[in-house]
Design a protein around this motif. Structure first.
Motif, PDB file in Angstrom:
ATOM      1  N   GLN A  23       0.839  -1.207   0.000  1.00 31.82           N
ATOM      2  CA  GLN A  23       0.000   0.000   0.000  1.00 31.82           C
ATOM      3  C   GLN A  23       0.868   1.249   0.000  1.00 31.82           C
ATOM      4  O   GLN A  23       0.550   2.229  -0.678  1.00 31.82           O
ATOM      5  CB  GLN A  23      -0.922   0.009   1.220  1.00 31.82           C
ATOM      6  N   LYS A  26       2.167   1.821  -3.433  1.00 27.81           N
ATOM      7  CA  LYS A  26       1.112   2.286  -4.346  1.00 27.81           C
ATOM      8  C   LYS A  26       0.649   3.712  -4.008  1.00 27.81           C
ATOM      9  O   LYS A  26       0.020   4.373  -4.833  1.00 27.81           O
ATOM     10  CB  LYS A  26      -0.096   1.353  -4.291  1.00 27.81           C
ATOM     11  N   HIS A  30      -1.320   6.556  -6.331  1.00 34.17           N
ATOM     12  CA  HIS A  30      -2.691   6.902  -5.964  1.00 34.17           C
ATOM     13  C   HIS A  30      -2.808   8.407  -5.690  1.00 34.17           C
ATOM     14  O   HIS A  30      -3.788   9.049  -6.091  1.00 34.17           O
ATOM     15  CB  HIS A  30      -3.116   6.088  -4.738  1.00 34.17           C
ATOM     16  N   LYS A  33      -2.879  10.206  -8.946  1.00 33.39           N
ATOM     17  CA  LYS A  33      -4.199  10.035  -9.566  1.00 33.39           C
ATOM     18  C   LYS A  33      -5.222  10.979  -8.925  1.00 33.39           C
ATOM     19  O   LYS A  33      -5.989  11.653  -9.614  1.00 33.39           O
ATOM     20  CB  LYS A  33      -4.652   8.580  -9.423  1.00 33.39           C
ATOM     21  N   VAL A  34      -5.218  11.038  -7.612  1.00 28.67           N
ATOM     22  CA  VAL A  34      -6.155  11.916  -6.889  1.00 28.67           C
ATOM     23  C   VAL A  34      -5.869  13.379  -7.213  1.00 28.67           C
ATOM     24  O   VAL A  34      -6.793  14.178  -7.409  1.00 28.67           O
ATOM     25  CB  VAL A  34      -6.089  11.644  -5.370  1.00 28.67           C
TER      26      VAL A  34
END
Length: 130
Positions: A23, A26, A30, A33-34
């Motif tokens: 996690q 990643k 992430h 992306k956000v």
């Protein structure tokens, strides 16, 4: 036995550690992306605000045009009303003048008829008395 339990505990902790590490690895992707989604949302929000602003400006312009048309129509109708009032007043004055002239003429005619009738009456009385 104890050794096996310790080895199992170590294996279990390694397995448990893999999930958070995965996690964590990643997380930057992430986060990117956000951030991209947030930027798109912001851009779309600004675009929507600009569209709404243009719609409001156009709507206000149309309302202003309508008000100007209503104003022009109102001015035209008020001018026509004033013109009609003046025409009515002029016509009324002309009628009053004509009525005054007619009354004066009729009074003069009546006066002349009365004088003529009196003269005729005096002539008849004179003939009778002669």
């Amino acid at each position: 036995n104890r050794k096996e339990r310790i080895l199992n505990t170590i294996r279990n902790s390694e397995e448990l550690r893999e999930g958070p590490i995965e996690q964590l690895e990643k997380a930057p992707a992430h986060l990117r992306k956000v951030e991209i989604e947030a930027d798109q949302f912001r851009v779309n929000g600004y675009s929507e605000i600009e569209r709404e602003k243009l719609n409001l400006i156009n709507s206000t312009y149309k309302i202003f045009e309508q008000l100007e048309n209503y104003k022009s129509e109102t001015i035209y109708f008020e001018q026509q009303r004033a013109i009609n009032q003046v025409r009515q007043w002029v016509f009324q004055q002309a009628l009053q003048g004509a009525l005054g002239t007619l009354n004066s003429t009729l009074n003069n005619e009546l006066h002349l008829c009365t004088i003529s009738a009196n003269i005729g009456l005096f002539e008849v009385i004179k003939e009778i008395t002669d």
